[in-house]
Write a protein that holds these residues in place. Structure first.
Motif, PDB file in Angstrom:
ATOM      1  N   GLY A 204       0.819  -1.213   0.000  1.00 29.62           N
ATOM      2  CA  GLY A 204       0.000   0.000   0.000  1.00 29.62           C
ATOM      3  C   GLY A 204       0.846   1.252   0.000  1.00 29.62           C
ATOM      4  N   LEU A 205       1.904   1.242   0.809  1.00 32.48           N
ATOM      5  CA  LEU A 205       2.779   2.419   0.874  1.00 32.48           C
ATOM      6  C   LEU A 205       3.497   2.640  -0.458  1.00 32.48           C
ATOM      7  CD1 LEU A 205       4.230   1.864   4.450  1.00 32.48           C
ATOM      8  CD2 LEU A 205       3.042   3.936   3.692  1.00 32.48           C
ATOM      9  N   LEU A 206       3.925   1.532  -1.054  1.00 27.66           N
ATOM     10  CA  LEU A 206       4.600   1.665  -2.355  1.00 27.66           C
ATOM     11  C   LEU A 206       3.623   2.220  -3.395  1.00 27.66           C
ATOM     12  CD1 LEU A 206       7.256  -0.483  -3.923  1.00 27.66           C
ATOM     13  CD2 LEU A 206       5.180  -0.212  -5.264  1.00 27.66           C
ATOM     14  N   ALA A 207       2.365   1.721  -3.345  1.00 29.10           N
ATOM     15  CA  ALA A 207       1.353   2.213  -4.296  1.00 29.10           C
ATOM     16  C   ALA A 207       1.138   3.716  -4.095  1.00 29.10           C
ATOM     17  CB  ALA A 207       0.051   1.447  -4.104  1.00 29.10           C
ATOM     18  N   LYS A 208       1.081   4.138  -2.836  1.00 29.85           N
ATOM     19  CA  LYS A 208       0.845   5.563  -2.532  1.00 29.85           C
ATOM     20  C   LYS A 208       1.966   6.420  -3.138  1.00 29.85           C
ATOM     21  CE  LYS A 208      -0.146   8.491   1.473  1.00 29.85           C
ATOM     22  NZ  LYS A 208       0.935   9.351   1.902  1.00 29.85           N
ATOM     23  N   LYS A 209       3.198   5.991  -2.892  1.00 31.64           N
ATOM     24  CA  LYS A 209       4.328   6.779  -3.396  1.00 31.64           C
ATOM     25  C   LYS A 209       4.369   6.751  -4.926  1.00 31.64           C
ATOM     26  CE  LYS A 209       7.137   5.981   0.688  1.00 31.64           C
ATOM     27  NZ  LYS A 209       8.497   6.140   1.145  1.00 31.64           N
ATOM     28  N   ALA A 210       3.978   5.589  -5.489  1.00 30.51           N
ATOM     29  CA  ALA A 210       3.991   5.486  -6.957  1.00 30.51           C
ATOM     30  C   ALA A 210       2.953   6.427  -7.567  1.00 30.51           C
ATOM     31  CB  ALA A 210       3.704   4.043  -7.369  1.00 30.51           C
ATOM     32  N   VAL A 211       1.758   6.423  -6.985  1.00 30.48           N
ATOM     33  CA  VAL A 211       0.691   7.290  -7.517  1.00 30.48           C
ATOM     34  C   VAL A 211       1.094   8.755  -7.353  1.00 30.48           C
ATOM     35  CG1 VAL A 211      -1.703   8.047  -7.127  1.00 30.48           C
ATOM     36  CG2 VAL A 211      -1.140   5.597  -7.180  1.00 30.48           C
ATOM     37  N   GLU A 212       1.619   9.079  -6.183  1.00 25.54           N
ATOM     38  CA  GLU A 212       2.031  10.467  -5.949  1.00 25.54           C
ATOM     39  C   GLU A 212       3.133  10.906  -6.925  1.00 25.54           C
ATOM     40  OE1 GLU A 212       0.804  10.622  -1.229  1.00 25.54           O
ATOM     41  OE2 GLU A 212       2.903  10.293  -1.797  1.00 25.54           O
ATOM     42  N   ALA A 213       3.952   9.945  -7.316  1.00 21.98           N
ATOM     43  CA  ALA A 213       5.016  10.274  -8.285  1.00 21.98           C
ATOM     44  C   ALA A 213       4.479  10.341  -9.706  1.00 21.98           C
ATOM     45  CB  ALA A 213       6.130   9.233  -8.202  1.00 21.98           C
ATOM     46  N   GLY A 214       3.254   9.847  -9.896  1.00 21.28           N
ATOM     47  CA  GLY A 214       2.646   9.910 -11.227  1.00 21.28           C
ATOM     48  C   GLY A 214       2.769   8.617 -12.022  1.00 21.28           C
ATOM     49  N   LEU A 215       3.136   7.511 -11.361  1.00 19.83           N
ATOM     50  CA  LEU A 215       3.249   6.234 -12.082  1.00 19.83           C
ATOM     51  C   LEU A 215       1.871   5.599 -12.253  1.00 19.83           C
ATOM     52  CD1 LEU A 215       6.420   4.710 -10.366  1.00 19.83           C
ATOM     53  CD2 LEU A 215       6.269   5.983 -12.519  1.00 19.83           C
ATOM     54  N   THR A 216       1.742   4.790 -13.278  1.00 17.92           N
ATOM     55  CA  THR A 216       0.466   4.113 -13.547  1.00 17.92           C
ATOM     56  C   THR A 216       0.738   2.652 -13.936  1.00 17.92           C
ATOM     57  OG1 THR A 216       0.599   4.790 -15.846  1.00 17.92           O
ATOM     58  CG2 THR A 216      -0.743   6.172 -14.403  1.00 17.92           C
ATOM     59  N   VAL A 217      -0.356   1.879 -14.022  1.00 16.91           N
ATOM     60  CA  VAL A 217      -0.272   0.494 -14.512  1.00 16.91           C
ATOM     61  C   VAL A 217      -1.136   0.410 -15.760  1.00 16.91           C
ATOM     62  CG1 VAL A 217      -0.901  -1.908 -14.014  1.00 16.91           C
ATOM     63  CG2 VAL A 217       0.119  -0.491 -12.225  1.00 16.91           C
ATOM     64  N   GLN A 218      -0.603  -0.247 -16.808  1.00 18.73           N
ATOM     65  CA  GLN A 218      -1.387  -0.358 -18.047  1.00 18.73           C
ATOM     66  C   GLN A 218      -2.638  -1.203 -17.788  1.00 18.73           C
ATOM     67  OE1 GLN A 218       0.970  -0.992 -21.753  1.00 18.73           O
ATOM     68  NE2 GLN A 218       2.584  -1.384 -20.268  1.00 18.73           N
ATOM     69  N   LYS A 219      -3.738  -0.789 -18.421  1.00 21.50           N
ATOM     70  CA  LYS A 219      -5.034  -1.387 -18.086  1.00 21.50           C
ATOM     71  C   LYS A 219      -5.166  -2.852 -18.488  1.00 21.50           C
ATOM     72  CE  LYS A 219      -8.527   2.115 -17.352  1.00 21.50           C
ATOM     73  NZ  LYS A 219      -9.131   1.573 -16.167  1.00 21.50           N
ATOM     74  N   HIS A 220      -4.403  -3.280 -19.502  1.00 19.36           N
ATOM     75  CA  HIS A 220      -4.574  -4.672 -19.929  1.00 19.36           C
ATOM     76  C   HIS A 220      -3.915  -5.653 -18.960  1.00 19.36           C
ATOM     77  CE1 HIS A 220      -0.496  -3.861 -21.407  1.00 19.36           C
ATOM     78  NE2 HIS A 220      -0.327  -5.164 -21.352  1.00 19.36           N
ATOM     79  N   ILE A 221      -3.123  -5.152 -18.012  1.00 16.46           N
ATOM     80  CA  ILE A 221      -2.512  -6.059 -17.020  1.00 16.46           C
ATOM     81  C   ILE A 221      -3.574  -6.400 -15.986  1.00 16.46           C
ATOM     82  CG2 ILE A 221      -0.713  -6.299 -15.268  1.00 16.46           C
ATOM     83  CD1 ILE A 221       0.986  -4.335 -16.881  1.00 16.46           C
ATOM     84  N   LYS A 222      -3.770  -7.707 -15.799  1.00 16.16           N
ATOM     85  CA  LYS A 222      -4.849  -8.140 -14.916  1.00 16.16           C
ATOM     86  C   LYS A 222      -4.384  -8.035 -13.468  1.00 16.16           C
ATOM     87  CE  LYS A 222      -8.615 -11.333 -14.957  1.00 16.16           C
ATOM     88  NZ  LYS A 222      -9.230 -12.512 -15.531  1.00 16.16           N
ATOM     89  N   THR A 223      -4.723  -6.926 -12.846  1.00 18.02           N
ATOM     90  CA  THR A 223      -4.297  -6.628 -11.477  1.00 18.02           C
ATOM     91  C   THR A 223      -5.396  -7.030 -10.511  1.00 18.02           C
ATOM     92  OG1 THR A 223      -5.055  -4.435 -12.106  1.00 18.02           O
ATOM     93  CG2 THR A 223      -2.685  -4.720 -11.855  1.00 18.02           C
ATOM     94  N   SER A 224      -5.016  -7.597  -9.397  1.00 17.34           N
ATOM     95  CA  SER A 224      -6.057  -7.945  -8.424  1.00 17.34           C
ATOM     96  C   SER A 224      -5.507  -7.953  -7.012  1.00 17.34           C
ATOM     97  CB  SER A 224      -6.652  -9.323  -8.736  1.00 17.34           C
ATOM     98  OG  SER A 224      -5.667 -10.310  -8.699  1.00 17.34           O
TER      99      SER A 224
END
Ligand code: SF4
Length: 956
Positions: A504-524
């Protein structure tokens, strides 16, 4: 105080312990036993816990004083000869294996009712908990309503099974069901079901005696519970059934390998990194069939969830258990997960009184061997791409993938031309023409699955709905090494708040930095309990995971058990057409080919934060140590090190994860609020199941014609025909496959004849509650080779469940031949090679064999559990002597066979196989009967363990 206690060989060891609050409790004391057997003080802790059970349950029948003496005298490196009867405190089940077990219990109640007895006589003698976790799939991902939609589909697919379980919930007092949507069996066991110590009931011969929690479970990762000092492991359904009905689980006292941990994990290193390292080390040490027990001061530094993560992967390192003793960290965990003060006090006082509290130091215990690891040497890692023991340090993943890409399969590689590694392949947009000129499609599925499911309640509708799920945007191209599934899943990791908070913390920092995940990757995100969502919400980390596509998709096994759901047809097409090596990254524990998805050949196990990181990177062809993960919102390079959370940041949030109140509130809902979908399931009510028509659940025929007296069948077999001649290493999956059902197979024909459309066949695994499907599926694996059928012109062998009916030699399905033999009253036998019945324990492999009328299996050697399951179903296992085999004896399959046994069957006695050839000539071949223990003789005489136990219960 002990005046009314009946005679018991070890009554003199009954002592009293006192809790911190001054309460007293009785217990069978190991320190007292050590006065007779001083060796007890140096036994591994896990062996001492089993010893307590053997001593307490020493009734002079199933358990005799010699068993206590044998285990108390355990030596680290002695030859292991005699099995020990282990009576466990409780049983845990997951839904795939639990349904057939419940069906057997329900059928026993029918027998009781038919005989005019109280059906309630049939009640598990130890508590049984079934957690429904294996059935949900990740059909939907990346949206707010993914969980809701996936659960709707789950209930649609499994309605008949769930109705049956609901009957079980209300019919049995000692049979608890944790409904779908609560979590994964091992995490729920850790957080809720395990209560520390048990106390015998008032009506027990030794009422009010405390004893430690022990269990067996019908899932190999049951070992997770070893993390809190509970002895337990995975067994087959028949053994679990026996355990549930008060029979001991028999096992050879194992070697115990001590694993000495020193030092501390370094900053940035996770429990997942540690377990992958432990798995790699222990695989090299060959610990198959052994207990592993952790000790040393490094063990004391590990938080309980980290221990549980390590214990969980015992099947991957090959051990029966990965055991951690009880200490103050265990007590802290009990407090943090909402166990009551009274339970905690009893637990601690009991273990202290038994001198089992605390992690042993070097030299305290005599282990069979000692393995050492300095925790400070563990580095961030992944494991893969095909086996959990193939650990790769994160800085070497890119180069290792590139190397394996072109290596031959014999070296674990993918055998691809190196020049294709970086080529990209266009993907058609959903429903559109070739990529490039496709019209834009909306990112969300345009059809309402909910609507389809509500209006057309069939599985075919669900399948229909599945075809529109996924995202294949215009302009998309994929290539080798692309990550197509990224799943935070599996009890191994989701029970560990440290790694989930890190994600969760890594996701927070990634989003704040402006990183994204491509939509076709099946994330769950599929946690093993609702507590995870609770603390990710309270810490305000869930929204960041969601922004990267890690929306809540399920509370269940999902990707870990292969329920990842499909990729889009467009992506599948590009992979299969171009033979691409694409990847899944998951926080699970198994990654062999086709487990996660049939088209994903490279599968990597990683910690939850690394799962998020690889989803962002989108490829295994990037070195996360030296290359940027992606580009931030200001156009800057963002590296993994920029967003990796520190231990302090994780620790600061830990209080939200270890909140006893939240655990209590959550698990109270198992009974009070099982959920809307669960409430809508309506099933049979009452003490006796009425078996409404279903293609999933049917009354098993194991008790047809049941009488209180066992039938006086002659020992041995006369005039049998060979059903099959098999080679070495026939697995339980060959005998009873779990996967898809072929339309042209006997099971497929039966389903179609009963109105089930091909799309609704589901799998053998999900239909284990119906013997008509399962017996037709026995020996129906599409890869099994019956060597009775002559070789093909090219020397190859025909595959599939076929045989030659004798004496005509007509070729047909084994099931069809079995029915003809049964109609004629002709018994049958199976001939096998080495390790017959190897692979995961599967009760239907023995049950199906019995239902096909097979009376004996004659092999070069047997896998331990399958052998005992055969006896448990009343089928004789017999072993060739010396170098004899069916091949060396020239058996062709057209002979007649007798098996001669002495009238008074003895364990491992000599037997004789009489072979009558077509020309009438006979030969006599010596065999060994592999009924190994006196209790197994009783099981066999009663026609199997189920009638044996039923007779005992009804007589009682
Ligand atoms: S999450 Fe994986 S390891 Fe855990 S019970 Fe489910 S299938 Fe087994």
């Amino acid at each position: 105080m002990l005046m009314n206690t009946p005679a018991h060989h070890f009554t003199k060891t009954l002592k009293t312990f006192k809790t911190a609050a001054g309460r007293e409790g009785k217990f069978f004391s190991l320190p007292e036993l050590a006065k007779t057997y001083p060796n007890v003080n140096r036994l591994p802790v896990s062996i001492r816990i089993v010893l307590e059970s053997v001593m307490r349950n020493c009734d002079g029948k199933k358990v005799v004083p010699e068993h206590v003496a044998e285990l108390a005298s355990w030596k680290p490196n002695a030859e292991r000869v005699d099995e020990i009867p282990f009576v466990v405190a409780r049983v845990v089940l997951q839904d795939f294996t639990g349904v057939p077990l419940l069906a057997d219990l329900a059928a026993m109640r029918n027998v009781a009712a038919d005989m005019g007895k109280n059906p309630k006589t049939i009640e598990p003698l130890v508590p049984v908990d079934l957690v429904v976790d294996h059935s949900i799939m990740v059909d939907h991902y990346g949206t707010k309503d993914s969980l809701d939609l996936n659960m709707k589909l789950e209930f649609l697919r499994n309605r008949e099974r769930y109705e049956f379980m609901k009957w079980g919930m209300q019919a049995f007092d000692t049979f608890g069901v944790v409904p779908p949507g609560f979590g994964i069996v091992h995490q729920v066991n850790l957080e809720f079901l395990a209560r520390g110590v048990h106390k015998t009931a008032k009506n027990h011969a030794h009422a009010g005696v405390y004893y430690p929690d022990t269990l067996v479970g019908t899932d190999s990762h049951t070992t997770m519970i070893n993390g809190i000092g509970v002895v337990g492991w995975g067994v087959g359904g028949i053994e679990a059934e026996a355990g549930m009905l008060g029979q001991p689980v028999y096992f050879l006292p194992p070697d115990v390998v001590g694993f000495q941990l020193s030092g501390r994990l370094r900053e940035g290193v996770t429990a997942t990194d540690l377990v992958l390292t432990v798995t790699e080390i222990l695989r090299q040490q060959k610990v198959v069939g052994k207990f592993v027990e952790f000790f040393g001061e490094g063990t004391e530094t590990l938080a309980l969830p980290d221990r549980a993560t390590i214990a969980n992967m015992a099947p991957e390192y090959g051990a029966t258990m990965g055991f951690f003793p009880v200490d103050k960290r265990t007590i802290e965990y009990f407090r943090g997960t909402g166990r009551s003060e009274r339970e905690i006090e009893n637990f601690e006082a009991y273990f202290r009184a038994q001198k089992l509290f605390g992690v042993p130091k070097a030299g305290d215990i005599d282990y069979s061997a000692v393995v050492k690891l300095d925790l400070g040497t563990v580095a961030p890692s992944l494991a893969g791409p095909k086996r959990p023991q193939d650990r790769i340090e994160i800085g070497k993943v890119k180069s290792q993938f590139a190397t394996l890409f072109s290596k031959p399969p014999s070296e674990n590689g993918f055998n691809q031309p190196a020049e294709l590694l970086n080529r990209r392949y266009p993907v058609k947009a959903q429903g559109g023409p070739a990529n490039g000129d496709a019209p834009p499609v909306p990112p969300e599925a345009p059809r309402s699955v909910r609507e389809m499911v509500d209006n057309k309640p069939t599985m075919a509708a669900a399948k229909d709905a599945e075809t529109v799920i996924g995202h294949t945007a215009p302009g998309l191209a994929i290539g080798n090494g692309d990550v197509l599934i990224a799943a935070i899943t599996s009890c191994t990791n989701t029970s560990n708040p440290g790694v989930l908070l890190a994600a969760g913390l890594l996701a927070k920092k990634a989003v704040e930095a402006g990183l994204t995940v491509q939509k076709h990757i099946k994330t769950s995100l599929a946690p093993g309990s609702r507590i995870v969502t609770e603390y990710l919400t309270k810490t305000n980390l869930l929204p960041y995971l969601e922004k990267l596509g890690f929306n809540l998709a399920a509370y269940g096994c999902t990707t870990c058990i292969g329920n990842a759901g499909d990729l889009t047809p467009e992506i599948n097409e590009v992979i299969t057409t171009n033979n691409l090596v694409c990847a899944a990254v998951l926080s699970g524990n198994r990654n062999f080919e086709a487990r996660i998805h049939p088209n994903l050949r490279a599968n990597f196990l990683a910690s939850p934060p690394l799962v998020v990181a690889y989803a962002i990177a989108g490829t295994m062809n990037k070195d996360l140590m030296t290359e940027p993960l992606g580009t931030g919102k200001r156009g800057q390079d963002v590296y993994l090190g920029d967003i990796w959370p520190s231990s302090d940041e994780i620790y600061a949030l830990m209080k939200f994860a270890m909140n006893g109140k939240a655990f209590r509130a959550n698990y109270e809902k198992v009974a009070s609020d099982p959920g809307k979908l669960c409430k809508q399931i309506n099933g049979v009510k009452g003490q006796v199941y009425t078996w409404p028509p279903s293609t999933y659940i049917a009354k098993p025929p194991f008790f047809n014609g049941f009488t209180m007296e066992p039938p006086h069948a002659a020992a041995g077999v006369i005039g049998a025909r060979a059903m099959a001649l098999f080679g070495d290493s026939i697995t339980t999956d060959h005998i009873s496959p779990a996967g898809s059902i072929k339309e042209a197979s006997p099971a497929g024909s039966w389903l179609k004849a009963n109105g089930v459309a091909k799309a609704d066949f589901n799998s053998y695994g999900s239909r284990r509650g119906h013997h008509d499907v399962m017996m037709r599926g026995t020996f129906a694996n599409v890869r099994i080779k019956n060597l009775m059928i002559p070789a093909l012109p090219d020397g190859g062998r025909e595959e599939g469940g076929l045989t030659l009916l004798q004496p005509s030699g007509e070729k047909m399905f084994i099931y069809d031949a079995a029915m003809k033999y049964i109609a004629q009253g002709t018994p049958t036998g199976i001939f096998g090679g080495e390790e017959y019945g190897t692979g995961s324990s599967r009760d239907w492999a023995a049950k199906g064999t019995q239902l096909l009328g097979v009376k004996a299996v004659i092999a070069r050697s047997f896998e331990r559990i399958h052998r005992s399951n055969l006896v448990g179903m009343g089928v004789l296992p017999l072993q060739f002597k010396g170098s004899d085999s069916w091949q060396s004896l020239g058996i062709e399959g057209n002979e007649l066979f007798d098996i001669e046994l002495s009238a008074n069957i003895k364990p491992q006695q000599d037997a004789t196989l009489v072979i009558t050839a077509k020309d009438g000539k006979t030969r006599r071949v010596p065999l060994t009967l592999r009924i190994d223990t006196p209790i197994e003789v009783d099981y066999y005489k009663h026609g199997g363990i189920l009638p044996f136990v039923l007779r005992q219960l009804l007589a009682g």
